[in-house]
Design a protein around this motif. Sequence first.
Motif, PDB file in Angstrom:
ATOM      1  N   ASP A   1       0.650  -1.395  -0.062  1.00 40.71           N
ATOM      2  CA  ASP A   1       0.156  -0.367  -0.309  1.00 40.71           C
ATOM      3  C   ASP A   1       0.751   1.074  -0.058  1.00 40.71           C
ATOM      4  OD1 ASP A   1      -2.387  -1.662   0.558  1.00 40.71           O
ATOM      5  OD2 ASP A   1      -2.731  -1.481   2.036  1.00 40.71           O
ATOM      6  N   GLU A   2       1.849   1.217   0.376  1.00 41.82           N
ATOM      7  CA  GLU A   2       2.927   2.613   0.729  1.00 41.82           C
ATOM      8  C   GLU A   2       3.762   2.626  -0.686  1.00 41.82           C
ATOM      9  OE1 GLU A   2       5.291   4.397   3.840  1.00 41.82           O
ATOM     10  OE2 GLU A   2       3.656   3.104   4.211  1.00 41.82           O
ATOM     11  N   LEU A   3       3.978   2.055  -1.560  1.00 44.27           N
ATOM     12  CA  LEU A   3       4.871   1.456  -2.197  1.00 44.27           C
ATOM     13  C   LEU A   3       3.863   2.986  -3.477  1.00 44.27           C
ATOM     14  CD1 LEU A   3       6.906   1.421  -3.929  1.00 44.27           C
ATOM     15  CD2 LEU A   3       6.480  -1.204  -4.512  1.00 44.27           C
ATOM     16  N   LYS A   4       2.398   2.024  -3.255  1.00 43.02           N
ATOM     17  CA  LYS A   4       0.732   2.134  -4.533  1.00 43.02           C
ATOM     18  C   LYS A   4       0.860   3.577  -3.942  1.00 43.02           C
ATOM     19  CE  LYS A   4      -1.177   1.796  -7.604  1.00 43.02           C
ATOM     20  NZ  LYS A   4      -0.619   1.365  -8.562  1.00 43.02           N
ATOM     21  N   ARG A   5       0.731   4.417  -3.218  1.00 46.64           N
ATOM     22  CA  ARG A   5       0.924   5.910  -2.492  1.00 46.64           C
ATOM     23  C   ARG A   5       2.202   6.626  -3.574  1.00 46.64           C
ATOM     24  NH1 ARG A   5       2.680   9.009   1.928  1.00 46.64           N
ATOM     25  NH2 ARG A   5       3.604   7.153   2.377  1.00 46.64           N
ATOM     26  N   ILE A   6       3.174   5.925  -2.190  1.00 47.06           N
ATOM     27  CA  ILE A   6       4.671   6.866  -3.415  1.00 47.06           C
ATOM     28  C   ILE A   6       4.620   6.953  -4.639  1.00 47.06           C
ATOM     29  CG2 ILE A   6       7.047   6.198  -3.195  1.00 47.06           C
ATOM     30  CD1 ILE A   6       7.348   5.257  -0.447  1.00 47.06           C
ATOM     31  N   GLN A   7       4.544   6.177  -5.482  1.00 41.51           N
ATOM     32  CA  GLN A   7       4.285   5.919  -6.710  1.00 41.51           C
ATOM     33  C   GLN A   7       3.323   7.021  -7.251  1.00 41.51           C
ATOM     34  OE1 GLN A   7       2.906   4.485  -9.569  1.00 41.51           O
ATOM     35  NE2 GLN A   7       3.712   4.731 -10.992  1.00 41.51           N
ATOM     36  N   GLN A   8       2.375   7.748  -6.849  1.00 35.72           N
ATOM     37  CA  GLN A   8       1.211   8.255  -7.194  1.00 35.72           C
ATOM     38  C   GLN A   8       1.704   9.460  -6.723  1.00 35.72           C
ATOM     39  OE1 GLN A   8      -2.370   6.190  -5.325  1.00 35.72           O
ATOM     40  NE2 GLN A   8      -2.296   5.202  -7.124  1.00 35.72           N
ATOM     41  N   LYS A   9       2.243   9.264  -4.964  1.00 27.12           N
ATOM     42  CA  LYS A   9       2.744  11.215  -4.869  1.00 27.12           C
ATOM     43  C   LYS A   9       3.567  11.737  -5.763  1.00 27.12           C
ATOM     44  CE  LYS A   9       2.849  13.344  -0.744  1.00 27.12           C
ATOM     45  NZ  LYS A   9       1.972  12.612   0.657  1.00 27.12           N
ATOM     46  N   PHE A  10       4.560  11.050  -6.209  1.00 30.33           N
ATOM     47  CA  PHE A  10       6.181  11.151  -7.012  1.00 30.33           C
ATOM     48  C   PHE A  10       6.127  10.857  -8.186  1.00 30.33           C
ATOM     49  CE2 PHE A  10       7.995  10.439  -2.813  1.00 30.33           C
ATOM     50  CZ  PHE A  10       8.805  11.522  -2.491  1.00 30.33           C
ATOM     51  N   ASN A  11       4.972   9.815  -8.640  1.00 26.03           N
ATOM     52  CA  ASN A  11       4.510  10.317 -10.338  1.00 26.03           C
ATOM     53  C   ASN A  11       5.218   9.418 -10.965  1.00 26.03           C
ATOM     54  OD1 ASN A  11       2.679  10.060 -12.244  1.00 26.03           O
ATOM     55  ND2 ASN A  11       3.312  12.295 -12.921  1.00 26.03           N
ATOM     56  N   SER A  12       6.900   8.776 -10.353  1.00 27.43           N
ATOM     57  CA  SER A  12       7.555   8.195 -11.077  1.00 27.43           C
ATOM     58  C   SER A  12       7.407   6.562 -11.979  1.00 27.43           C
ATOM     59  CB  SER A  12       8.689   7.735  -9.658  1.00 27.43           C
ATOM     60  OG  SER A  12       8.440   7.497  -8.493  1.00 27.43           O
ATOM     61  N   THR A  13       8.380   6.186 -13.055  1.00 29.12           N
ATOM     62  CA  THR A  13       8.316   5.486 -13.750  1.00 29.12           C
ATOM     63  C   THR A  13       9.026   4.415 -12.862  1.00 29.12           C
ATOM     64  OG1 THR A  13       8.436   7.298 -15.360  1.00 29.12           O
ATOM     65  CG2 THR A  13       9.254   4.172 -15.729  1.00 29.12           C
ATOM     66  N   MET A  14       7.864   2.806 -12.120  1.00 31.53           N
ATOM     67  CA  MET A  14       8.792   2.093 -11.922  1.00 31.53           C
ATOM     68  C   MET A  14       8.719   1.003 -12.920  1.00 31.53           C
ATOM     69  SD  MET A  14       7.286   3.138  -7.742  1.00 31.53           S
ATOM     70  CE  MET A  14       7.768   4.041  -7.206  1.00 31.53           C
ATOM     71  N   ILE A  15       9.479   0.259 -12.226  1.00 35.78           N
ATOM     72  CA  ILE A  15       9.803  -1.692 -13.077  1.00 35.78           C
ATOM     73  C   ILE A  15       9.686  -2.206 -11.581  1.00 35.78           C
ATOM     74  CG2 ILE A  15      10.659  -3.312 -14.689  1.00 35.78           C
ATOM     75  CD1 ILE A  15      11.042  -1.128 -15.681  1.00 35.78           C
ATOM     76  N   TYR A  16       9.053  -3.462 -11.670  1.00 33.90           N
ATOM     77  CA  TYR A  16       8.786  -4.269 -10.568  1.00 33.90           C
ATOM     78  C   TYR A  16       8.976  -5.518 -10.907  1.00 33.90           C
ATOM     79  CZ  TYR A  16       7.180  -5.529  -5.461  1.00 33.90           C
ATOM     80  OH  TYR A  16       6.712  -5.879  -4.418  1.00 33.90           O
ATOM     81  N   ILE A  17       9.507  -5.960  -9.980  1.00 32.53           N
ATOM     82  CA  ILE A  17       9.813  -7.586 -10.318  1.00 32.53           C
ATOM     83  C   ILE A  17       9.741  -8.691  -9.800  1.00 32.53           C
ATOM     84  CG2 ILE A  17      11.669  -9.382 -10.186  1.00 32.53           C
ATOM     85  CD1 ILE A  17      13.517  -7.875 -12.046  1.00 32.53           C
ATOM     86  N   THR A  18       8.529  -9.483  -9.577  1.00 31.85           N
ATOM     87  CA  THR A  18       8.377  -9.949  -9.007  1.00 31.85           C
ATOM     88  C   THR A  18       7.831 -11.324  -9.911  1.00 31.85           C
ATOM     89  OG1 THR A  18       6.811 -10.313  -7.247  1.00 31.85           O
ATOM     90  CG2 THR A  18       6.188  -9.418  -9.092  1.00 31.85           C
ATOM     91  N   HIS A  19       7.391 -12.942  -8.565  1.00 30.10           N
ATOM     92  CA  HIS A  19       7.188 -14.314  -9.048  1.00 30.10           C
ATOM     93  C   HIS A  19       6.004 -14.505  -8.568  1.00 30.10           C
ATOM     94  CE1 HIS A  19       9.869 -15.277  -5.935  1.00 30.10           C
ATOM     95  NE2 HIS A  19       8.630 -15.914  -5.324  1.00 30.10           N
ATOM     96  N   ASP A  20       5.747 -12.982  -7.207  1.00 30.53           N
ATOM     97  CA  ASP A  20       4.522 -13.377  -6.688  1.00 30.53           C
ATOM     98  C   ASP A  20       3.065 -12.813  -7.497  1.00 30.53           C
ATOM     99  OD1 ASP A  20       1.997 -13.049  -5.393  1.00 30.53           O
ATOM    100  OD2 ASP A  20       3.459 -12.606  -3.249  1.00 30.53           O
ATOM    101  N   GLN A  21       2.202 -13.372  -8.474  1.00 27.89           N
ATOM    102  CA  GLN A  21       1.100 -12.485  -9.149  1.00 27.89           C
ATOM    103  C   GLN A  21      -0.367 -11.756  -8.804  1.00 27.89           C
ATOM    104  OE1 GLN A  21       1.368 -16.228  -7.896  1.00 27.89           O
ATOM    105  NE2 GLN A  21       1.969 -17.376  -9.921  1.00 27.89           N
ATOM    106  N   GLU A  22      -0.377 -12.008  -6.780  1.00 26.33           N
ATOM    107  CA  GLU A  22      -1.075 -11.322  -6.575  1.00 26.33           C
ATOM    108  C   GLU A  22      -0.096 -10.002  -6.105  1.00 26.33           C
ATOM    109  OE1 GLU A  22      -2.137 -13.371  -2.232  1.00 26.33           O
ATOM    110  OE2 GLU A  22      -2.654 -11.432  -1.948  1.00 26.33           O
ATOM    111  N   GLU A  23       0.276  -9.846  -5.684  1.00 26.34           N
ATOM    112  CA  GLU A  23       1.526  -8.490  -5.709  1.00 26.34           C
ATOM    113  C   GLU A  23       1.452  -7.807  -7.060  1.00 26.34           C
ATOM    114  OE1 GLU A  23       5.120  -8.863  -2.368  1.00 26.34           O
ATOM    115  OE2 GLU A  23       6.170  -8.329  -4.178  1.00 26.34           O
ATOM    116  N   ALA A  24       2.131  -8.728  -7.923  1.00 26.47           N
ATOM    117  CA  ALA A  24       2.052  -7.559  -9.705  1.00 26.47           C
ATOM    118  C   ALA A  24       0.014  -7.325  -9.635  1.00 26.47           C
ATOM    119  CB  ALA A  24       1.941  -8.625 -10.351  1.00 26.47           C
ATOM    120  N   PHE A  25      -0.928  -7.877  -9.840  1.00 24.39           N
ATOM    121  CA  PHE A  25      -2.017  -7.582  -9.905  1.00 24.39           C
ATOM    122  C   PHE A  25      -2.463  -6.881  -8.931  1.00 24.39           C
ATOM    123  CE2 PHE A  25      -4.315  -9.912 -13.277  1.00 24.39           C
ATOM    124  CZ  PHE A  25      -3.357 -10.725 -13.613  1.00 24.39           C
TER     125      PHE A  25
END
Length: 254
Positions: free
Chosen positions: A175-199
């Motif tokens: 949740d925090e990361l989503k909030r940070i991304q909206q606030k900073f409006n930065s381009t983010m590339i996020y690697i994961t093998h967790d489907q739920e996290e990606a969605f």
Amino acid sequence: MAVKLEIQDLIHVFNKQEVLHGLNFTVNDGEFLSILGPSGCGKTTILRILIGLLAPSSGRVIKDGVDITGLSASKRHMGIVFQNYALFQNMTVLGNVEYALKINRETRPRARESAGAVIEQVGLSEHITKKPYKLSGGQQQRVAIARTLAMNPEIILFDEPMSALDAATRLSLRDELKRIQQKFNSTMIYITHDQEEAFALSDRIMVMNQGSIQQQDTPENIIANPATPFVREFVIDNLQRKVASLSKYIKGAS
Ligand SMILES: Nc1ncnc2c1ncn2[C@@H]1O[C@H](COP(=O)(O)OP(=O)(O)OP(=O)(O)O)[C@@H](O)[C@H]1O
Ligand SMILES: [Mg+2]
């Protein structure tokens, strides 16, 4: 929407073995893109090439229309957050976040001020004088995120940043990361093998298997139209299994 990064015909070979088979994809400005795939499919290799730690065997990385394939990591204006935080254990939270700011001549005069501001943004003000070993895993990862944000990168790359954390901490940090991304409006590339996290996090998801892109699309479109049998199995079947295994604990769900 403006294209921030364009990857063209990216091939990588390790010891005569091709591990990335000619990838083409784009990342939009301000987008949260997840790269989702099983262990060994080539996620970290892509990240190392994007940030400039590894030269690809062939292909191009274009940022804002400029070919940066041969540019050193320090000139790419990209930041990275790793799984294992990689904090300086002998420095406080403030020390960790302002460290790189103090090295750079331009950011040095306002290093403390800038560091304090991002530490507040990630909710760690009350821990600013603590050393990392006194913090929880989730708090340490927030220090690592603050340290990257403080450098004001154009693109932030994350390599499985939550995989060392427990389930509850992952949820709150997500949740925090989503909030940070909206606030900073930065381009983010996020690697994961967790489907739920990606969605939960992504504007778009790039699904990979064995060095090839299976599909790059919004979560909604991936669910509605899985491009390959692999996407159906690895993404959709796994998500459905998770929901099914939990629903028996929830009253009223069948
Ligand atoms: N330095 C290296 N030398 C030789 N082979 C490598 C090297 N780094 C990665 N590989 C191989 O390249 C392939 C892709 O590895 P990569 O680390 O990119 O996968 P990944 O998707 O990040 O996996 P994981 O989810 O386990 O972190 C694997 O087969 C791996 O064994
Ligand atoms: Mg990896």
